[in-house]
Design an enzyme around this catalytic site. Structure first.
Site, PDB file in Angstrom:
ATOM      1  CD  GLU A  57     -38.168 -12.479  33.442  1.00 29.67           C
ATOM      2  OE1 GLU A  57     -37.110 -12.841  32.883  1.00 29.67           O
ATOM      3  OE2 GLU A  57     -38.488 -11.294  33.612  1.00 29.67           O
ATOM      4  CG  ASN A 134     -42.053 -10.370  34.406  1.00 26.86           C
ATOM      5  OD1 ASN A 134     -42.232 -11.503  34.829  1.00 26.86           O
ATOM      6  ND2 ASN A 134     -41.035 -10.051  33.638  1.00 26.86           N
ATOM      7  CE  LYS A 151     -38.043  -7.925  35.652  1.00 22.47           C
ATOM      8  NZ  LYS A 151     -37.806  -8.617  34.348  1.00 22.47           N
ATOM      9  CD  GLU A 170     -38.683  -7.548  31.213  1.00 20.10           C
ATOM     10  OE1 GLU A 170     -39.344  -7.640  32.255  1.00 20.10           O
ATOM     11  OE2 GLU A 170     -37.491  -7.894  31.120  1.00 20.10           O
ATOM     12  CB  CYS A 196     -35.250 -11.255  35.247  1.00 15.15           C
ATOM     13  SG  CYS A 196     -33.930 -11.224  34.015  1.00 15.15           S
ATOM     14  CG  ASN A 221     -36.635 -15.170  30.020  1.00 14.90           C
ATOM     15  OD1 ASN A 221     -36.716 -15.935  29.076  1.00 14.90           O
ATOM     16  ND2 ASN A 221     -37.424 -15.254  31.086  1.00 14.90           N
TER      17      ASN A 221
HETATM   18  N1  CDT Z   1     -35.856 -10.255  31.916  1.00 16.25           N
HETATM   19  C1  CDT Z   1     -34.975  -9.365  32.364  1.00 16.25           C
HETATM   20  O1  CDT Z   1     -35.243  -8.654  33.320  1.00 16.25           O
HETATM   21  N2  CDT Z   1     -33.822  -9.264  31.706  1.00 16.25           N
HETATM   22  C2  CDT Z   1     -32.842  -8.270  31.992  1.00 16.25           C
HETATM   23  C3  CDT Z   1     -32.191  -7.861  30.740  1.00 16.25           C
HETATM   24  C4  CDT Z   1     -31.599  -6.535  30.870  1.00 16.25           C
HETATM   25  S1  CDT Z   1     -31.236  -5.844  29.356  1.00 16.25           S
HETATM   26  C5  CDT Z   1     -32.588  -5.002  28.905  1.00 16.25           C
HETATM   27  C6  CDT Z   1     -31.785  -8.707  32.973  1.00 16.25           C
HETATM   28  O2  CDT Z   1     -31.476  -7.891  33.872  1.00 16.25           O
HETATM   29  O3  CDT Z   1     -31.213  -9.787  32.861  1.00 16.25           O
END
Ligand code: CDT
Length: 338
Positions: A57, A134, A151, A170, A196, A221
């Protein structure tokens, strides 16, 4: 591409996957510098027989939602957005990314990559409004984009929250996909994408499972510090594999989970890139938290073992019992009423 090989008197559809984990990308790292790193992994994969290289991502820039990059008011993005906008791609491919497309085509390998997308309000196919998504794309061995995904599940928060060590904006910087999930016939199989946070939701896999998906490509991420509930921090690695292994098994699909990990601008993120079989087993996993290629030979026919037995949807699913799952929150059934 996708050589068919005879094994025990039957033909299998095998694809060699390279899950191209990335280590941190610095705030001041240029697209050209990042693309150089991607090219190293792409060439390494091609040399070792990979047919599809899967990058994570937001693989072209640092994970910028960790910073408040506009006026941060209650409304829409406002003020000086010069730095914020610099993290988005306004077209794909573009001059900075073209070398990746060219080299992949020359080597005859496909790739998947995630990036921040800023749409053109003057696009004749668009709605006249500029959107921020995204996004990820799937590119075939001929260099053509065969699928684009935006996304669906956007995590984090909408407004600057100064109490946090770092932001997860985000929900300010990306809109939720209006298009949802889809699958693409490519590489001799049925491919889907998720990004993600999508991987934590069973519906992600099930919707694509119902479309016959055989391989789901997921970049992530994932900061190791979850501010709303730090008691979850020690479980981050467990939860990562838990959800992807369950999604794979319950839908009879391969899942390729690829991280941007390591300590990026002071924030530590999960690595643990993994290739997961339709059995739910992890068949290959990263051993570092930096740039690393994780490879596996993936037999797409293995999906049928699960799709035709325990998870034979036509035979065993009871969709008439699941109405609440797809109901919107203001419908009576969602409130448990008859
Ligand atoms: N990039 C991404 O979607 N990261 C989320 C972090 C969650 S905490 C705000 C994840 O689900 O890994």
């Amino acid at each position: 591409m996708t050589p068919e090989r005879i094994t025990r008197e039957r033909i299998t559809r095998e694809i060699v996957i390279g899950a191209a984990q990335l280590g941190p990308i610095a705030r001041n790292e240029t697209r050209a510098e990042v693309v150089e790193r991607l090219l190293i992994l792409l060439r390494r994969g091609a040399q070792q027989g990979c047919e599809l290289i899967v990058f994570p991502e937001l693989a072209l820039t640092t994970f910028f939602p960790r910073w408040a990059l506009d006026d941060g008011g209650d409304g829409e993005i406002s003020g000086d957005t010069t730095e914020l906008d610099s993290y988005y791609e306004t077209e794909m491919p573009n001059a900075a990314i073209q070398p990746l497309f060219d080299e992949a085509k020359r080597l005859g390998v496909g790739f998947h990559i995630g990036y921040a997308e800023l749409t053109d309000p003057n696009d004749p196919d668009g709605d006249g409004i500029q959107h921020r998504y995204n996004t990820s794309i799937l590119v075939d061995a001929g260099g053509d984009i065969v699928g684009r995904y935006r996304k669906v599940h956007i995590p984090g928060h909408e407004h600057h929250e100064p109490w946090r060590q770092f932001q997860h904006l985000e929900r300010r910087y990306f809109e939720e996909s209006p298009e949802g999930f889809h699958v693409h016939e490519a590489f001799g199989g049925v491919f889907g994408m998720a990004i993600c946070n999508d991987r934590r939701w069973p519906e992600t896999y099930r919707v694509m499972g119902l479309m016959g998906v055989e391989m789901v490509l997921i970049g992530y991420n994932t900061p190791l510090n979850y501010a709303p509930d730090p008691s979850q921090n020690p479980l981050a690695a467990f939860h990562n594999h838990l959800v992807m292994q369950a999604g794979a098994y319950q839908n009879g699909t391969w899942v390729i989970g690829v991280a941007k990990g390591g300590i990026e601008e002071g924030v530590e993120s999960l690595a643990q890139t993994a290739i997961i079989a339709p059995s739910g087993q992890v068949v290959a996993q990263a051993t570092t938290i930096g740039d690393e290629l994780v490879m596996a030979h993936c037999d797409l026919d293995m999906c049928e073992r699960y799709k035709q037995t325990l998870f034979d949807f036509e035979r065993y699913r009871r969709p008439e019992m699941y109405g609440l799952i797809a109901a919107t929150t203001d419908t009576p059934s969602a409130k448990g009423e008859q």
